[in-house]
Design an enzyme around this catalytic site. Sequence first.
Site, short mmCIF file in Angstrom:
data_model
loop_
_atom_site.label_atom_id
_atom_site.label_comp_id
_atom_site.label_asym_id
_atom_site.label_seq_id
_atom_site.Cartn_x
_atom_site.Cartn_y
_atom_site.Cartn_z
N HIS A 1 0.82 -1.22 0.00
CA HIS A 1 0.00 0.00 0.00
C HIS A 1 0.85 1.26 0.00
CE1 HIS A 1 -4.01 -1.93 0.98
NE2 HIS A 1 -3.15 -2.94 1.02
N ASP B 1 -5.90 5.73 1.80
CA ASP B 1 -6.06 4.34 1.40
C ASP B 1 -7.50 3.89 1.63
OD1 ASP B 1 -3.80 1.90 1.14
OD2 ASP B 1 -5.84 1.29 1.68
#
Length: 482
Positions: A29, A132
């Site tokens: 990520h 995110d």
Amino acid sequence: MANEGETNDTKSTTSKLHIFFFPFPSKGHTIPMIDMAKLFSSRGVKSTLISTPHNEPSFLRSIERTQKLGFDIGVVTVKLPLEKVGLPEHCQILDSTNSPDMINKYWMAIRMLDKQLEKLIKEHCPACVITDTFLPWTVDVAAKFGIPRLAFHGTSHFAMCALECTRLYKPHLNISSDSEPFVIPNFPGEITMTRAQLPDFIKEDTEFSKLYIEMMESELRSYGVIMNSFKELEPVYTDHYRDVLGRRSWRVGPVLLCNQDTEDKLQRGTRATIGEDSCLKWLDSREAGSVVYICFGSRTDFSASQLHEIAEGLEASRQPFVWVVKKDESVEEGKEEWLPQGYEERMQGKGLIIRGWAPQVLILHHKAVSGFVTHCGWNSTLEGITAGVRMVTWPVAAEQFCNEKLITEVLRIGVPVGAKQWMVKVGDSVESEKVEKAVKRIMIGDEAEEMRVRAIELSKIAKKAVEEGGSSHSDLTALLES
Ligand code: UDP
């Protein structure tokens, strides 16, 4: 998102725009989010990345060159309250050895970052936050300050739509066994999957399922969604995502292409455990297009016997290879029982084993490499596509079985190794003969040649997408001016 009264010149349009980039703290990520922050800053945005103190040194290393080039990019930190949730200090990143209890506590610690985010927004006054998708609560924090939140999805439109259509229409409840295929409903392309290939959080009611639903709902309440993809890669599914699932989205990828320089490519993620020189020297000594690269991302943890099967399969395929092995905990120091006897001596000059972290993008883009055995994590998939390599798909967890379908059935630039079961930890599911067969299939013969041509064509399209006037470049301009 642009400030009022500005001109159409991209750099000046966005010169006053300050954006926070907040990734979930795991390699898969943070890597694309850092690339994205670099990309935005190269277009005149002031980018501020939010990191944990643990990840901060690698964030700083990754942006060093961008800063030196004069772009406005920096890092601020939030501290995970691990002690408060009963986790030891070393538990800074989730890995496959964590128990379900530890994982739940980790998610609690992540959620408790809201007050620290509020404080940072008060101090720095960004115009927008890009966070995110695993941080759905950030939409409410942003709303408190009257600023937009954009969700960042580190996967394909194809996978997002496939999972969402499966979650909504539940076709897996109408079949009699885990291995019986079903067609994903309301999804273009007559794509079939099996229940065994579905993530737990889609087919069962797990703790992560609740978070997943929250993620989907928070996306609909966000300003929109940013995807690390490009229009030409999956046009049908891009439209489906917008028109059928109702998401407002922008595609700005492949974001890895903001790393043009060897130094940039080397600094992605973690410091490589092999010297750039020895790795590239080894590849330089191989024939163009002859090498297969094998790596299963940052988290996949193979058992010793599975590694043994891979070693035998690679040897039997007779293709030169670079194989990245994340050491299994069961392997004692100096006693690597996953390697067949005398393996490395036999493979001298034929295969290179990297233990630990490899400079993946650098390797994939080397002219000697034309095949990639991958777990189909989206970053790896996109890196493979951009490098124009053919792939052996070996999905393990997350949405990787969906990405496999995209690679093998839609793009037709790879073949499946035959993994059948979604699981968090890899078991002994694939025998050496299957590895050998799949590697030969992508490297030798007419079918391999057809895949090679398609893969190279796609990589050219990927590169064009991020050039001025390309689809991703234009999408980013549209977002910045929206
Ligand atoms: N990666 C790397 N070297 C390694 C292993 C992984 O550079 O030895 C990078 C890879 O290039 C990719 C990321 O780590 O950018 C992994 O992300 P992906 O989505 O493929 O898989 P995940 O690790 O999230 O399962």
